[in-house]
Design an enzyme around this catalytic site. Structure first.
Site, short mmCIF file in Angstrom:
data_model
loop_
_atom_site.label_atom_id
_atom_site.label_comp_id
_atom_site.label_asym_id
_atom_site.label_seq_id
_atom_site.Cartn_x
_atom_site.Cartn_y
_atom_site.Cartn_z
N CYS A 170 0.84 -1.20 0.00
CA CYS A 170 0.00 0.00 0.00
C CYS A 170 0.88 1.26 0.00
O CYS A 170 2.09 1.19 0.15
CB CYS A 170 -0.93 -0.01 1.22
SG CYS A 170 -0.06 0.18 2.79
N CYS A 179 3.05 1.63 3.09
CA CYS A 179 4.20 0.71 3.08
C CYS A 179 5.31 1.26 2.19
O CYS A 179 6.49 1.22 2.53
CB CYS A 179 3.78 -0.66 2.59
SG CYS A 179 2.50 -1.44 3.60
#
Length: 79
Positions: free
Chosen positions: A10, A13
């Site tokens: 994501c 991240c």
């Protein structure tokens, strides 16, 4: 030094990975920054919320994006 970013890929991240690489660069330390995206591998660390950062196999933080300065502190703890 080994730094692992745990997460599904994501945006949070990815931002944590960028911050980790910047912290390594600013501290001028030798470190491998790798991404762990497999949920089974992530769960081995006992992490239930991502993103997370693992340094030398120790979970330093999970559930939020660390700043570059926070990551530098974690790196210094492991040196």
């Amino acid at each position: 030094m080994e730094i692992k970013i745990l997460g599904s890929g994501c945006s949070k991240c990815k931002k944590l990975e960028v911050n980790a690489k910047e912290a390594v660069k600013e501290l001028n330390v030798e470190a491998d920054v790798t991404k762990v995206e497999d949920i089974k591998d992530i769960m081995k660390y006992g992490v239930m919320r991502t993103p997370a950062i693992v340094i030398n196999e120790k979970v330093k933080m999970f559930g939020k994006v660390c700043t570059v300065d926070e990551i530098k502190k974690y790196i210094n703890e492991e040196m």
